[in-house]
Design a protein around this motif. Structure first.
Motif, short mmCIF file in Angstrom:
data_model
loop_
_atom_site.label_atom_id
_atom_site.label_comp_id
_atom_site.label_asym_id
_atom_site.label_seq_id
_atom_site.Cartn_x
_atom_site.Cartn_y
_atom_site.Cartn_z
N LEU A 83 -3.56 36.84 4.17
CA LEU A 83 -3.24 35.63 4.94
C LEU A 83 -4.04 34.43 4.45
CD1 LEU A 83 -3.05 37.12 8.54
CD2 LEU A 83 -1.14 36.15 7.24
N ASP A 84 -5.32 34.65 4.14
CA ASP A 84 -6.14 33.56 3.62
C ASP A 84 -5.62 33.08 2.27
OD1 ASP A 84 -8.62 31.88 3.77
OD2 ASP A 84 -9.10 33.02 1.96
N ALA A 85 -5.21 34.01 1.41
CA ALA A 85 -4.67 33.62 0.10
C ALA A 85 -3.38 32.83 0.26
CB ALA A 85 -4.43 34.87 -0.75
N LEU A 86 -2.50 33.26 1.18
CA LEU A 86 -1.26 32.53 1.43
C LEU A 86 -1.55 31.15 2.00
CD1 LEU A 86 0.88 35.45 2.86
CD2 LEU A 86 1.38 34.16 0.77
N ARG A 87 -2.56 31.06 2.84
CA ARG A 87 -2.96 29.76 3.40
C ARG A 87 -3.45 28.83 2.29
NH1 ARG A 87 -6.09 31.83 6.72
NH2 ARG A 87 -4.58 32.15 8.39
N ARG A 88 -4.23 29.37 1.36
CA ARG A 88 -4.72 28.57 0.23
C ARG A 88 -3.58 28.17 -0.69
NH1 ARG A 88 -9.67 31.90 -2.22
NH2 ARG A 88 -9.45 30.29 -3.82
N PHE A 89 -2.64 29.07 -0.90
CA PHE A 89 -1.47 28.75 -1.72
C PHE A 89 -0.68 27.59 -1.10
CE2 PHE A 89 3.15 29.38 -2.29
CZ PHE A 89 3.26 29.25 -3.66
N ALA A 90 -0.49 27.66 0.21
CA ALA A 90 0.28 26.64 0.91
C ALA A 90 -0.42 25.29 0.89
CB ALA A 90 0.55 27.07 2.34
N ALA A 91 -1.76 25.32 0.90
CA ALA A 91 -2.52 24.07 0.97
C ALA A 91 -2.89 23.51 -0.39
CB ALA A 91 -3.78 24.30 1.80
N ALA A 92 -2.40 24.13 -1.45
CA ALA A 92 -2.82 23.73 -2.79
C ALA A 92 -2.27 22.38 -3.22
CB ALA A 92 -2.42 24.79 -3.80
N GLY A 93 -1.24 21.89 -2.54
CA GLY A 93 -0.69 20.58 -2.87
C GLY A 93 0.17 20.55 -4.11
N VAL A 94 0.78 21.67 -4.48
CA VAL A 94 1.62 21.73 -5.69
C VAL A 94 3.09 21.92 -5.34
CG1 VAL A 94 -0.23 22.58 -7.17
CG2 VAL A 94 1.19 24.21 -5.91
N ARG A 95 3.41 21.71 -4.06
CA ARG A 95 4.79 21.90 -3.59
C ARG A 95 5.27 23.32 -3.87
NH1 ARG A 95 7.89 16.21 -5.22
NH2 ARG A 95 6.50 14.82 -4.03
N GLY A 96 4.40 24.26 -3.59
CA GLY A 96 4.75 25.65 -3.82
C GLY A 96 5.69 26.18 -2.76
N GLU A 97 6.34 27.29 -3.09
CA GLU A 97 7.26 27.93 -2.14
C GLU A 97 7.07 29.44 -2.21
OE1 GLU A 97 11.87 27.56 -0.78
OE2 GLU A 97 11.51 27.86 -2.93
N ALA A 98 6.91 30.03 -1.05
CA ALA A 98 6.85 31.49 -0.93
C ALA A 98 8.12 31.94 -0.22
CB ALA A 98 5.61 31.91 -0.15
N ARG A 99 8.96 32.69 -0.92
CA ARG A 99 10.22 33.15 -0.35
C ARG A 99 10.13 34.63 -0.04
NH1 ARG A 99 14.81 31.94 -4.40
NH2 ARG A 99 13.19 32.55 -5.91
N PHE A 100 10.55 34.99 1.15
CA PHE A 100 10.53 36.37 1.61
C PHE A 100 11.95 36.83 1.90
CE2 PHE A 100 6.38 34.77 2.52
CZ PHE A 100 5.50 35.84 2.48
N VAL A 101 12.34 37.96 1.34
CA VAL A 101 13.58 38.63 1.72
C VAL A 101 13.17 39.90 2.48
CG1 VAL A 101 15.55 39.96 0.92
CG2 VAL A 101 15.05 37.76 -0.12
N LEU A 102 13.70 40.03 3.71
CA LEU A 102 13.35 41.16 4.57
C LEU A 102 14.57 42.03 4.81
CD1 LEU A 102 11.31 39.20 7.27
CD2 LEU A 102 10.45 40.27 5.18
#
Length: 292
Positions: free
Chosen positions: A178-197
């Motif tokens: 969760l902390d890594a995902l939070r850091r990824f989201a806050a990195a300011g590079v317009r990143g996207e994490a896509r989940f297929v469930l």
């Protein structure tokens, strides 16, 4: 040896307050050592490679030290490459190390993968890491799964593709992930994490903490649920980033699988498969009903 110890004592004993009796040990005579020199011949960096304790055990890199004025200039990279070359020449294809937490990103860049939880050594927080010099690394338990997923998220540049049954309780609700995902989201590079469930209802009913994070950062996290019967019967799960890393589990309800932080061909293959599934899956509108 005098020059090796002079570098190590400057860094570990004087700078980091490691007790002198811990800095030197009985392994030094058995090790392969590397010494970095400046153009004037002065010693500026040191490191060592400990041979495997027994067949099947990893070789171990340790005592990596670079004098303060020479950090950030590629000295550590050059020494690490030299040590890995020696490991290959001796047929030691699994190499392990205990990285100080401040150096984790350095070793991630060189394809070392975290293993297990962090621990204290000589009063400094460390992370066990390992690299296989030929082929993928086997992931055998939850701790390794958490460490590997964390490493893949932190190594991502702008994109993560995650195929999961139901957000994998025990993995995507683990604090390091969760902390890594939070850091990824806050990195300011317009990143996207896509989940297929395969099952979007279970995480919602369980109030999965990742959904709360996605609610605060809706521009980063996107969720879809498989709609095609073929996809519903797909037994595996995986994560792939845009830096050439992947973690694949043949059975999606288990943590054991294989991973590699630098396998661009395999990562591209998984991302292409993910894109095909993504296109024929439905957006999880019920998550948006919660404000996501």
């Amino acid at each position: 040896m005098a020059e090796l110890h002079a570098v190590r004592e400057t860094v570990f004993v004087h700078e980091q307050d490691v007790p002198a009796e811990l800095e030197r040990d009985a392994l030094d005579p058995r090790c392969l050592h590397v010494l970095a020199r400046a153009l004037d011949g002065s010693a500026i960096g040191a490191g060592r490679l400990v041979p495997p304790e027994h067949p099947g055990a990893p070789a171990r890199i340790g005592r990596m030290a670079v004098l303060p004025d020479w950090r950030g200039k590629g000295v550590g990279d050059a020494m690490l490459h030299a040590l890995l070359l020696q490991a290959r020449r001796h047929g030691w294809y699994t190499v392990a190390l205990n990285a100080q937490v401040s150096a984790i990103d350095f070793y991630l860049r060189h394809d070392f993968m975290p293993r297990g939880e962090r621990f204290m050594e000589a009063g400094i927080e460390h992370q066990a890491m390992q690299r296989t010099l030929a082929g993928t690394t086997a992931i055998e338990d939850r701790d390794a799964a958490i460490a590997t997923t964390t490493a893949l998220v932190l190594a991502a540049r702008r994109s993560l593709c995650i195929y999961s049954r139901d957000l994998d309780p025990g993995l995507f609700d683990a604090a390091p992930v969760l902390d890594a995902l939070r850091r990824f989201a806050a990195a300011g590079v317009r990143g996207e994490a896509r989940f297929v469930l395969q099952d979007a209802a279970t995480p919602q009913r369980a109030h999965a903490p990742l959904l709360s994070l996605a609610q605060r950062l809706p521009s980063v996290f996107a969720f879809r649920e498989v709609d095609d019967p073929v996809d519903r019967s797909y037994p595996s799960a995986f994560i792939a980033n845009d830096a050439g890393g992947f973690y694949f589990r043949n059975l999606g309800h288990r943590f054991d699988g294989e991973a590699d932080l630098h396998a661009p061909g395999r990562a591209r293959q998984l991302r292409a498969e993910f894109d095909r599934i993504w296109e024929r899956s439905r957006p999880v509108a019920e998550y948006r009903a919660l404000g996501i």
